[in-house]
Design a protein around this motif. Structure first.
Motif, mmCIF file in Angstrom:
data_model
loop_
_atom_site.group_PDB
_atom_site.id
_atom_site.type_symbol
_atom_site.label_atom_id
_atom_site.label_comp_id
_atom_site.label_asym_id
_atom_site.label_seq_id
_atom_site.Cartn_x
_atom_site.Cartn_y
_atom_site.Cartn_z
ATOM 1 N N ALA A 1 -10.808 124.664 -38.107
ATOM 2 C CA ALA A 1 -9.584 123.883 -38.228
ATOM 3 C C ALA A 1 -9.927 122.579 -38.929
ATOM 4 O O ALA A 1 -11.100 122.188 -39.001
ATOM 5 C CB ALA A 1 -8.972 123.618 -36.848
ATOM 6 N N PRO A 2 -8.928 121.880 -39.467
ATOM 7 C CA PRO A 2 -9.209 120.626 -40.162
ATOM 8 C C PRO A 2 -9.872 119.607 -39.244
ATOM 9 O O PRO A 2 -9.343 119.287 -38.177
ATOM 10 C CB PRO A 2 -7.823 120.156 -40.608
ATOM 11 C CG PRO A 2 -6.981 121.383 -40.635
ATOM 12 C CD PRO A 2 -7.495 122.234 -39.518
ATOM 13 N N GLY A 3 -11.036 119.119 -39.668
ATOM 14 C CA GLY A 3 -11.744 118.086 -38.930
ATOM 15 C C GLY A 3 -12.027 116.869 -39.781
ATOM 16 O O GLY A 3 -12.434 115.829 -39.285
ATOM 17 N N GLY A 4 -11.792 117.018 -41.096
ATOM 18 C CA GLY A 4 -11.924 115.879 -41.993
ATOM 19 C C GLY A 4 -13.333 115.639 -42.487
ATOM 20 O O GLY A 4 -14.307 116.189 -41.966
ATOM 21 N N GLU A 5 -13.408 114.795 -43.501
ATOM 22 C CA GLU A 5 -14.703 114.431 -44.092
ATOM 23 C C GLU A 5 -14.543 113.058 -44.736
ATOM 24 O O GLU A 5 -14.228 112.941 -45.914
ATOM 25 C CB GLU A 5 -15.132 115.490 -45.109
ATOM 26 C CG GLU A 5 -16.612 115.464 -45.429
ATOM 27 C CD GLU A 5 -17.052 116.693 -46.213
ATOM 28 O OE1 GLU A 5 -17.218 116.562 -47.444
ATOM 29 O OE2 GLU A 5 -17.211 117.758 -45.602
ATOM 30 N N THR A 6 -14.765 112.018 -43.960
ATOM 31 C CA THR A 6 -14.516 110.666 -44.431
ATOM 32 C C THR A 6 -15.550 110.165 -45.424
ATOM 33 O O THR A 6 -15.350 109.136 -46.054
ATOM 34 C CB THR A 6 -14.446 109.691 -43.243
ATOM 35 O OG1 THR A 6 -15.664 109.760 -42.501
ATOM 36 C CG2 THR A 6 -13.284 110.016 -42.331
ATOM 37 N N SER A 7 -16.654 110.895 -45.597
ATOM 38 C CA SER A 7 -17.651 110.484 -46.582
ATOM 39 C C SER A 7 -17.091 110.553 -47.994
ATOM 40 O O SER A 7 -17.608 109.913 -48.909
ATOM 41 C CB SER A 7 -18.894 111.379 -46.470
ATOM 42 O OG SER A 7 -18.567 112.725 -46.739
ATOM 43 N N THR A 8 -16.025 111.311 -48.201
ATOM 44 C CA THR A 8 -15.391 111.419 -49.511
ATOM 45 C C THR A 8 -14.156 110.528 -49.610
ATOM 46 O O THR A 8 -13.391 110.630 -50.560
ATOM 47 C CB THR A 8 -14.988 112.877 -49.795
ATOM 48 O OG1 THR A 8 -14.072 113.324 -48.777
ATOM 49 C CG2 THR A 8 -16.196 113.784 -49.813
ATOM 50 N N GLY A 9 -13.969 109.673 -48.632
ATOM 51 C CA GLY A 9 -12.813 108.782 -48.594
ATOM 52 C C GLY A 9 -12.202 108.779 -47.213
ATOM 53 O O GLY A 9 -12.023 109.839 -46.602
ATOM 54 N N ALA A 10 -11.890 107.591 -46.696
ATOM 55 C CA ALA A 10 -11.404 107.479 -45.325
ATOM 56 C C ALA A 10 -10.194 108.354 -45.069
ATOM 57 O O ALA A 10 -10.062 108.974 -44.013
ATOM 58 C CB ALA A 10 -11.058 106.025 -45.012
ATOM 59 N N ARG A 11 -9.297 108.452 -46.041
ATOM 60 C CA ARG A 11 -8.058 109.202 -45.826
ATOM 61 C C ARG A 11 -8.261 110.709 -45.865
ATOM 62 O O ARG A 11 -7.301 111.456 -45.691
ATOM 63 C CB ARG A 11 -7.008 108.769 -46.845
ATOM 64 C CG ARG A 11 -6.613 107.316 -46.680
ATOM 65 C CD ARG A 11 -5.442 106.939 -47.541
ATOM 66 N NE ARG A 11 -5.193 105.502 -47.496
ATOM 67 C CZ ARG A 11 -4.151 104.919 -48.063
ATOM 68 N NH1 ARG A 11 -3.256 105.639 -48.707
ATOM 69 N NH2 ARG A 11 -4.003 103.608 -47.985
ATOM 70 N N ASN A 12 -9.470 111.121 -46.066
ATOM 71 C CA ASN A 12 -9.787 112.544 -45.947
ATOM 72 C C ASN A 12 -10.213 112.900 -44.525
ATOM 73 O O ASN A 12 -10.632 114.023 -44.257
ATOM 74 C CB ASN A 12 -10.878 112.939 -46.939
ATOM 75 C CG ASN A 12 -10.379 112.871 -48.365
ATOM 76 O OD1 ASN A 12 -9.196 113.063 -48.632
ATOM 77 N ND2 ASN A 12 -11.273 112.594 -49.304
ATOM 78 N N GLY A 13 -10.116 111.935 -43.617
ATOM 79 C CA GLY A 13 -10.361 112.206 -42.212
ATOM 80 C C GLY A 13 -9.080 112.624 -41.514
ATOM 81 O O GLY A 13 -8.033 112.808 -42.146
ATOM 82 N N VAL A 14 -9.154 112.776 -40.210
ATOM 83 C CA VAL A 14 -8.009 113.166 -39.390
ATOM 84 C C VAL A 14 -7.397 111.907 -38.784
ATOM 85 O O VAL A 14 -8.088 111.136 -38.106
ATOM 86 C CB VAL A 14 -8.434 114.149 -38.283
ATOM 87 C CG1 VAL A 14 -7.322 114.344 -37.267
ATOM 88 C CG2 VAL A 14 -8.829 115.483 -38.900
ATOM 89 N N LEU A 15 -6.121 111.703 -39.034
ATOM 90 C CA LEU A 15 -5.424 110.503 -38.572
ATOM 91 C C LEU A 15 -4.770 110.747 -37.222
ATOM 92 O O LEU A 15 -4.050 111.729 -37.032
ATOM 93 C CB LEU A 15 -4.361 110.110 -39.596
ATOM 94 C CG LEU A 15 -3.524 108.866 -39.284
ATOM 95 C CD1 LEU A 15 -4.404 107.629 -39.177
ATOM 96 C CD2 LEU A 15 -2.445 108.680 -40.351
ATOM 97 N N SER A 16 -5.009 109.830 -36.274
ATOM 98 C CA SER A 16 -4.400 109.969 -34.953
ATOM 99 C C SER A 16 -4.369 108.616 -34.257
ATOM 100 O O SER A 16 -4.761 107.593 -34.821
ATOM 101 C CB SER A 16 -5.169 110.998 -34.104
ATOM 102 O OG SER A 16 -4.501 111.247 -32.883
ATOM 103 N N THR A 17 -3.904 108.616 -33.026
ATOM 104 C CA THR A 17 -3.754 107.405 -32.229
ATOM 105 C C THR A 17 -5.109 106.842 -31.813
ATOM 106 O O THR A 17 -6.056 107.597 -31.581
ATOM 107 C CB THR A 17 -2.918 107.706 -30.982
ATOM 108 O OG1 THR A 17 -3.437 108.892 -30.351
ATOM 109 C CG2 THR A 17 -1.473 107.955 -31.341
ATOM 110 N N LEU A 18 -5.197 105.509 -31.679
ATOM 111 C CA LEU A 18 -6.436 104.870 -31.246
ATOM 112 C C LEU A 18 -6.117 103.511 -30.631
ATOM 113 O O LEU A 18 -4.964 103.195 -30.373
ATOM 114 C CB LEU A 18 -7.427 104.741 -32.410
ATOM 115 C CG LEU A 18 -8.908 104.759 -31.984
ATOM 116 C CD1 LEU A 18 -9.342 106.170 -31.631
ATOM 117 C CD2 LEU A 18 -9.815 104.181 -33.038
ATOM 118 N N ASN A 19 -7.144 102.711 -30.412
ATOM 119 C CA ASN A 19 -7.025 101.376 -29.851
ATOM 120 C C ASN A 19 -7.888 100.435 -30.674
ATOM 121 O O ASN A 19 -8.947 100.820 -31.180
ATOM 122 C CB ASN A 19 -7.467 101.379 -28.380
ATOM 123 C CG ASN A 19 -7.102 100.097 -27.669
ATOM 124 O OD1 ASN A 19 -7.795 99.087 -27.770
ATOM 125 N ND2 ASN A 19 -5.990 100.125 -26.946
#
Length: 558
Positions: free
Chosen positions: A364-382
């Motif tokens: 499933a999509p897990g992202g890869e931020t090494s190629t750009g932050a927006r290629n990661g998975v966006l979700s809720t945080l603090n």
């Protein structure tokens, strides 16, 4: 059911997004100070056994507690390397009356390989759902709206237990959080001043250098459980923030099992049983998500707890691990009766860090931020670096992020058919996964396809493939391009729009622009000066229509 206006979700007034990597596992066994022992006699006296075993080991053991599975936990005077603990286990296993003895291994959800936060900054007026490519993009996404299109207002609401760091308050998540508990026994890692209690709040899991063991790194609080929970059940269609895969049909039951320096296997096993059986838990979970892990193959403590949960009708989804290694070398990914999930990147191939192997069921999509932050998975945080602060959103990457996508779709299967079994859930998810568009060797049966999974439940009839849009034009303005098209279908759930730019008379690659709502027939894109080309296609739970390409359009700066 049409999914309306998801592209118009603002950022709750927050000014930025954070981008970090959330790793699910460590490469090697980490030190521990606890041992789990199962005796032939189910009712031995713990303190007397501690004295007897201390003599045999020439090492003082203290009795901690008896687990829900009838084993006993004992503590060493201090944390020791796994090689030393293995030597103690060898002695214990040879003692008459001991059925098995295992290390009470530490499990982790560690943040490392941080991407500079500036790469993740998004203005407050930018839409947020459009940044969740992992839901809707036809190449790397998981066809979330294909599942949403098949939901009905009369469908039941189910519970997904998130066994993780606990949860923080978040306006885009609070309405879908119920109950929960804190299963951490040791005050040394609980970080909230006590042991087990009914409060699953995440006080933070930051650590100083060397705090966990000799040479361990310092790290800020991860808020890992909040991020995982948002993917599963952030409030959807509320004109704010991100969307959750559960589309308001899934409640999160937060179960805190990880604190400072991780969490003990014995606590996690008890948490599995607590979440699934409904004993002392009024919010029995139909699905458990475990975006956690540690080195080593599945042990008896884990397997017994998992088998108990599955026998109670609960599906368990686990992260395969982030060590670019065979998932069979890690736990709980290697346990039986779980759904083990690898991670794919935006191109639909294996993310560089993802574990793989025969024990992996699907990806499933897990992202890869090494190629750009927006290629990661966006979700809720603090926003807090240590203790909780203001709510925010963040890009993470990891199999920790891939697993909750699968857990949420598993939850939707229970929504549509409350009597579905864990075996049926696993079969449906793996058999409906779509083929990998990029290389993903030993990543299971394919990429999660939410729409196909729901449609396959009881052989439901899927909608016919939508027709492609027509009359697609791109009209240049000052710093803008206005796109117009005609809708040729009545059964699409939305439109994908991508663009590419010409550099030195050569076209670049297509990039996602927006996921337009099903009732849209126009969109205005803000651009810098240059020459562009756009393409569009419609999509529903069956699949995508053909791409329709616009002509070239030259845009002047605004």
């Amino acid at each position: 059911m049409k999914i309306r206006n998801l592209r118009l979700l603002p950022l709750l007034g927050l000014t930025s997004l954070i981008s970090l990597n959330a790793a699910a596992v460590t490469v090697e066994h980490k030190p521990t100070d606890q041992i789990i022992i199962k005796f032939d006699n189910a009712n031995v006296e713990g303190n007397s056994q501690a004295r007897t075993l201390s003599t045999r080991l020439n090492k003082k053991l203290a009795f901690v507690r008896k687990t829900s599975q009838g084993s006993y936990v004992f503590r060493l005077p201090s944390r020791e390397n796994f090689s030393s603990v293995k030597a103690y286990l060898k002695v214990l296993k040879a003692i008459s009356g001991i059925k098995y003895a295992e290390a009470d291994q530490m499990m982790f959800a560690i943040n490392d390989l941080a991407v500079p936060p500036t790469e993740g900054i998004v203005g407050t007026k930018k839409p947020i759902y459009d940044l969740q490519w992992h839901y809707f993009e036809p190449v790397g996404g998981m066809n979330a709206d294909g599942a949403w299109n098949q939901l009905d207002s009369s469908d039941s609401v189910v519970n997904v237990a998130v066994l993780d760091t606990g949860i923080t308050a978040h306006p885009d998540l609070d309405a879908n959080v119920i109950g929960g508990t804190d299963m951490i026994t040791a005050q040394s890692i609980s970080n909230d001043g006590d042991g087990r209690d009914a409060d699953p709040s995440d006080p933070g899991d930051w650590v100083s250098r060397g705090e966990c063991y000799l040479g361990s790194k310092a790290s800020n609080s991860s808020w890992h459980g909040t991020h995982v929970s948002g993917t599963i059940s952030a409030f959807t269609n509320n004109s704010a923030g991100v969307a959750g895969v559960g589309y308001n049909k899934i409640n999160i039951v937060p179960v805190r099992i990880l604190g400072k320096c991780g969490g003990y296997t014995s606590d996690i096993a008890d948490a599995i049983v607590w979440a699934a059986t409904g004993e002392d838990n009024p919010n029995k979970a139909q699905v458990i998500n475990m975006s956690i892990g540690g080195a080593g193959s599945c042990n008896a403590t884990y397997q017994q707890a998992i088998d108990t949960a599955v026998a109670a009708g609960t599906t368990i989804v686990v992260a395969a691990g982030n060590s670019d290694d065979d998932a069979g070398n890690y736990t709980p990914a290697s346990c039986n009766n779980v759904i083990s999930v690898a991670s794919t990147n935006r191109a639909g191939g294996r993310a560089y860090y993802s574990n793989y192997g025969d024990v992996v069921d699907l990806a499933a999509p897990g992202g890869e931020t090494s190629t750009g932050a927006r290629n990661g998975v966006l979700s809720t945080l603090n926003e807090g670096t240590t203790v909780p602060a203001a709510p925010t959103y963040a890009y993470y990457q990891g199999t920790s992020m891939a697993a909750p996508h699968v857990a949420a779709v598993a939850g939707l299967l229970y929504v549509k058919k409350p009597s579905v079994t864990p075996t049926e859930v696993k079969t449906i998810l793996t058999s409906t996964a779509r083929a990998f568009p990029d290389s993903c060797v030993q990543c299971g049966s394919g990429i999660l396809d939410a729409g196909a999974a729901i449609a396959a439940l009881d052989g439901s009839v899927t909608p016919t493939e939508p027709a492609a849009p027509s009359n697609f034009t791109a009209i240049a303005g000052a710093g803008t391009v206005t796109l117009n098209w005609s809708d040729q279908s009545t059964n699409e759930t939305g439109f994908y729009i991508e663009k590419r730019r010409k550099f030195s008379n050569q076209w670049g690659t297509y990039r996602s622009v927006v996921r337009a709502a099903a009732d849209s027939t126009s969109y205005q894109d803000s651009v810098f000066g240059g020459t562009y080309q756009y393409r569009i296609r419609s999509q529903n739970s069956t699949g995508d229509s053909a791409w329709v390409v616009s002509g070239e359009v030259s845009v002047s700066r605004n």
